[in-house]
Motif scaffolding. Structure first.
Motif, PDB file in Angstrom:
ATOM      1  N   THR A  75     -68.885  40.051 -67.714  1.00 29.94           N
ATOM      2  CA  THR A  75     -70.070  39.631 -66.812  1.00 29.94           C
ATOM      3  C   THR A  75     -70.783  38.533 -68.001  1.00 29.94           C
ATOM      4  O   THR A  75     -71.268  37.888 -67.816  1.00 29.94           O
ATOM      5  N   VAL A  76     -71.299  39.175 -68.459  1.00 28.16           N
ATOM      6  CA  VAL A  76     -72.497  38.307 -69.411  1.00 28.16           C
ATOM      7  C   VAL A  76     -71.330  37.685 -69.984  1.00 28.16           C
ATOM      8  O   VAL A  76     -72.560  36.369 -70.415  1.00 28.16           O
ATOM      9  N   PHE A  77     -69.920  37.145 -70.340  1.00 29.72           N
ATOM     10  CA  PHE A  77     -69.247  36.576 -70.993  1.00 29.72           C
ATOM     11  C   PHE A  77     -69.714  35.181 -69.904  1.00 29.72           C
ATOM     12  O   PHE A  77     -70.016  34.099 -70.081  1.00 29.72           O
ATOM     13  N   VAL A  78     -69.183  35.513 -68.050  1.00 30.42           N
ATOM     14  CA  VAL A  78     -69.032  34.373 -67.313  1.00 30.42           C
ATOM     15  C   VAL A  78     -70.320  33.723 -67.269  1.00 30.42           C
ATOM     16  O   VAL A  78     -70.482  32.580 -67.111  1.00 30.42           O
ATOM     17  N   THR A  79     -71.708  35.294 -67.226  1.00 31.67           N
ATOM     18  CA  THR A  79     -72.504  34.222 -66.814  1.00 31.67           C
ATOM     19  C   THR A  79     -72.943  33.010 -67.941  1.00 31.67           C
ATOM     20  O   THR A  79     -73.516  32.099 -67.401  1.00 31.67           O
ATOM     21  N   VAL A  80     -73.207  33.713 -69.275  1.00 29.06           N
ATOM     22  CA  VAL A  80     -73.476  32.796 -70.497  1.00 29.06           C
ATOM     23  C   VAL A  80     -73.131  31.642 -70.327  1.00 29.06           C
ATOM     24  O   VAL A  80     -73.502  30.542 -70.090  1.00 29.06           O
ATOM     25  N   PHE A  81     -71.601  31.891 -69.714  1.00 22.06           N
ATOM     26  CA  PHE A  81     -70.578  29.878 -70.376  1.00 22.06           C
ATOM     27  C   PHE A  81     -70.415  29.521 -69.350  1.00 22.06           C
ATOM     28  O   PHE A  81     -70.738  28.384 -68.932  1.00 22.06           O
ATOM     29  N   GLY A  82     -70.483  30.563 -68.061  1.00 23.71           N
ATOM     30  CA  GLY A  82     -70.343  29.359 -66.465  1.00 23.71           C
ATOM     31  C   GLY A  82     -71.855  28.830 -66.490  1.00 23.71           C
ATOM     32  O   GLY A  82     -71.798  27.782 -65.942  1.00 23.71           O
ATOM     33  N   THR A  83     -73.272  29.378 -67.014  1.00 31.78           N
ATOM     34  CA  THR A  83     -74.234  29.136 -67.171  1.00 31.78           C
ATOM     35  C   THR A  83     -74.591  27.282 -67.840  1.00 31.78           C
ATOM     36  O   THR A  83     -75.010  26.336 -67.728  1.00 31.78           O
ATOM     37  N   VAL A  84     -73.744  27.771 -69.363  1.00 34.97           N
ATOM     38  CA  VAL A  84     -73.889  26.679 -70.307  1.00 34.97           C
ATOM     39  C   VAL A  84     -73.174  25.365 -69.657  1.00 34.97           C
ATOM     40  O   VAL A  84     -74.015  24.424 -69.294  1.00 34.97           O
ATOM     41  N   ILE A  89     -72.887  19.973 -66.965  1.00 40.64           N
ATOM     42  CA  ILE A  89     -71.986  19.000 -65.110  1.00 40.64           C
ATOM     43  C   ILE A  89     -73.134  18.436 -64.768  1.00 40.64           C
ATOM     44  O   ILE A  89     -72.644  17.488 -64.735  1.00 40.64           O
ATOM     45  N   THR A  90     -73.495  19.693 -63.988  1.00 40.65           N
ATOM     46  CA  THR A  90     -74.508  19.526 -63.365  1.00 40.65           C
ATOM     47  C   THR A  90     -75.509  18.214 -63.654  1.00 40.65           C
ATOM     48  O   THR A  90     -75.807  16.948 -63.106  1.00 40.65           O
ATOM     49  N   THR A  91     -75.849  18.110 -64.758  1.00 43.76           N
ATOM     50  CA  THR A  91     -76.751  16.550 -65.964  1.00 43.76           C
ATOM     51  C   THR A  91     -75.836  15.774 -66.119  1.00 43.76           C
ATOM     52  O   THR A  91     -76.548  14.737 -65.590  1.00 43.76           O
ATOM     53  N   LEU A  92     -75.378  16.095 -66.226  1.00 44.38           N
ATOM     54  CA  LEU A  92     -74.553  14.384 -67.035  1.00 44.38           C
ATOM     55  C   LEU A  92     -73.532  14.107 -65.300  1.00 44.38           C
ATOM     56  O   LEU A  92     -73.234  12.806 -65.259  1.00 44.38           O
ATOM     57  N   ILE A  93     -73.619  14.910 -64.298  1.00 43.81           N
ATOM     58  CA  ILE A  93     -73.671  14.186 -62.925  1.00 43.81           C
ATOM     59  C   ILE A  93     -74.920  13.427 -62.910  1.00 43.81           C
ATOM     60  O   ILE A  93     -74.844  12.409 -61.613  1.00 43.81           O
ATOM     61  N   ALA A  94     -75.778  14.694 -62.750  1.00 50.05           N
ATOM     62  CA  ALA A  94     -77.071  13.961 -61.921  1.00 50.05           C
ATOM     63  C   ALA A  94     -77.665  12.585 -62.629  1.00 50.05           C
ATOM     64  O   ALA A  94     -78.690  11.825 -62.044  1.00 50.05           O
ATOM     65  N   ASN A 150     -71.596  22.745 -57.412  1.00 53.54           N
ATOM     66  CA  ASN A 150     -73.279  22.479 -57.701  1.00 53.54           C
ATOM     67  C   ASN A 150     -73.732  21.790 -56.921  1.00 53.54           C
ATOM     68  O   ASN A 150     -74.763  20.752 -57.742  1.00 53.54           O
ATOM     69  N   GLY A 151     -73.195  21.330 -55.955  1.00 54.42           N
ATOM     70  CA  GLY A 151     -73.518  19.825 -54.983  1.00 54.42           C
ATOM     71  C   GLY A 151     -75.576  20.394 -54.349  1.00 54.42           C
ATOM     72  O   GLY A 151     -76.307  18.976 -55.315  1.00 54.42           O
ATOM     73  N   TYR A 152     -75.979  20.799 -54.014  1.00 58.74           N
ATOM     74  CA  TYR A 152     -77.262  21.329 -54.567  1.00 58.74           C
ATOM     75  C   TYR A 152     -77.527  21.059 -55.573  1.00 58.74           C
ATOM     76  O   TYR A 152     -78.991  20.398 -56.016  1.00 58.74           O
ATOM     77  N   TYR A 153     -77.602  22.170 -57.145  1.00 56.71           N
ATOM     78  CA  TYR A 153     -78.487  21.608 -57.497  1.00 56.71           C
ATOM     79  C   TYR A 153     -78.352  19.566 -58.416  1.00 56.71           C
ATOM     80  O   TYR A 153     -78.583  19.474 -59.136  1.00 56.71           O
ATOM     81  N   MET A 154     -76.881  19.972 -58.067  1.00 55.43           N
ATOM     82  CA  MET A 154     -76.696  17.998 -58.537  1.00 55.43           C
ATOM     83  C   MET A 154     -78.212  17.187 -57.831  1.00 55.43           C
ATOM     84  O   MET A 154     -78.522  16.687 -58.615  1.00 55.43           O
ATOM     85  N   MET A 155     -78.321  17.577 -56.650  1.00 54.29           N
ATOM     86  CA  MET A 155     -79.103  16.531 -55.946  1.00 54.29           C
ATOM     87  C   MET A 155     -81.061  16.885 -56.211  1.00 54.29           C
ATOM     88  O   MET A 155     -81.461  16.140 -56.492  1.00 54.29           O
ATOM     89  N   PRO A 194     -87.826  21.758 -67.366  1.00 58.23           N
ATOM     90  CA  PRO A 194     -88.388  22.685 -66.181  1.00 58.23           C
ATOM     91  C   PRO A 194     -86.798  22.973 -65.441  1.00 58.23           C
ATOM     92  O   PRO A 194     -87.330  24.307 -64.270  1.00 58.23           O
ATOM     93  N   ILE A 195     -86.570  21.583 -64.636  1.00 60.53           N
ATOM     94  CA  ILE A 195     -85.553  21.325 -64.281  1.00 60.53           C
ATOM     95  C   ILE A 195     -84.541  22.744 -64.531  1.00 60.53           C
ATOM     96  O   ILE A 195     -84.063  22.741 -64.056  1.00 60.53           O
ATOM     97  N   LEU A 196     -83.895  21.820 -65.549  1.00 57.61           N
ATOM     98  CA  LEU A 196     -83.037  22.507 -66.653  1.00 57.61           C
ATOM     99  C   LEU A 196     -83.082  24.397 -66.369  1.00 57.61           C
ATOM    100  O   LEU A 196     -82.745  24.578 -66.481  1.00 57.61           O
TER     101      LEU A 196
END
Length: 294
Positions: A75-84, A89-94, A150-155, A194-196
């Motif tokens: 869970t820690v690996f999935v959470t850390v890697f997935g979050t980063v 990806i969200t930033t590079l699209i937004a 992550n559509g909502y997060y991108m917007m 803040p948004i990050l």
């Protein structure tokens, strides 16, 4: 006027205290129930002070200590890697979507909004991730579906960039010869903490609490996340309790099923509760600016 202001301040304080109590009291009851003897719960119900103190629920869970530690590691690996990766990806699209000069910007925004309203459902998703991407029984099955939704997060992040980053600041960086990546890294991201932090917290909570992907795509015990493992332990307890109680096996029928449920909730939620205060400084600001201003 001054008395009215004091009254409104007092009223606001009382309302916030009530909201805080509504959040804190259930968790206190949860911890108390997890430390209460099973027979006491059956006889007296749940209470804020254990009728009979017992750590049987935690002993039962940590008898499978190696399984729980391994599940925590997954869970820690999935959470850390997935979050980063998700935040990247969200930033590079937004960021490009926040720039008016981006080609086909409206089309990409429409596609993202469309995915927020409609999805193909479980069966097409299962076929894509298992047959096309071949992710079944791999650690990536716990990560990739979350990154791709992550559509909502991108917007949200796009709105933050538009309302917080002055266009003149970007133009100034471009006049100085900065590339788009340098502008994003050196100018935009430092003022976007803040948004990050908000998006990172949302994504981390999603990955930490996710049980559905594990239930659908994972059958190997060594790849169970903590949520999947605790869910399967609960199912085992319910099966044993139901079947052995019908055979009048009182000793096994009195397994700490209710207190174990509460102990599992504590084990699953505690790390996120510990991490939240470190993000709180930026979390609220990021939510307000990213979701309200347009």
């Amino acid at each position: 006027m001054k008395s009215d202001g004091r009254f409104l301040g007092l009223l606001s304080t009382i309302i916030m205290l009530l909201f805080a109590a509504a959040c804190i009291i259930p968790f206190i009851l949860l911890i108390s129930a997890s430390l209460t003897d099973q027979n006491a719960i059956v006889a007296h119900g749940y209470s804020f002070i254990p009728q009979k103190f017992s750590t049987d629920a935690y002993v039962y869970l940590f008898d499978r200590g190696s399984d729980i530690l391994r599940a925590y590691g997954v869970t820690v690996f999935v959470t850390v890697f997935g979050t980063v990766v998700g935040v990247i990806i969200t930033t590079l699209i937004a960021y490009p979507l926040s720039r008016s000069e981006t080609p086909y910007r409206g089309l990409f925004i429409f596609i993202i909004l469309f995915t927020m309203l409609f999805n193909g459902g479980l069966v097409p998703s299962y076929l894509v991730y298992t047959q096309l991407f071949d992710l079944k029984n791999t650690i990536w099955a716990l990560i990739v579906p979350g990154i791709l939704t992550n559509g909502y997060y991108m917007m949200m992040m796009r709105t933050f960039f538009q309302s917080t980053v002055p266009p003149a600041l970007i133009e100034s960086a471009q006049l100085d010869g900065a590339s788009e990546y340098r502008t994003l890294w050196s100018i935009v991201l430092p003022i976007s903490k803040p948004i990050l932090a908000a998006i990172g917290m949302f994504t981390a909570i999603y990955y930490w609490n996710d049980w559905q992907n594990g239930m659908v795509y994972i059958t190997k015990p060594e790849l169970f996340s903590i949520q999947n493992l605790l869910n399967r332990i609960m199912q085992d307890i319910q099966f044993i309790t139901t079947n052995l109680s019908s055979n009048s096996s009182q000793a096994m029928a009195q397994m700490p099923s209710d207190s174990v449920k509460m102990a599992m909730a504590v084990i699953g939620a505690l790390p996120i509760l510990i991490a939240y205060p470190f993000f709180q400084k930026y979390f609220i600001k990021g939510i307000v600016i990213g979701a309200v201003k347009g």
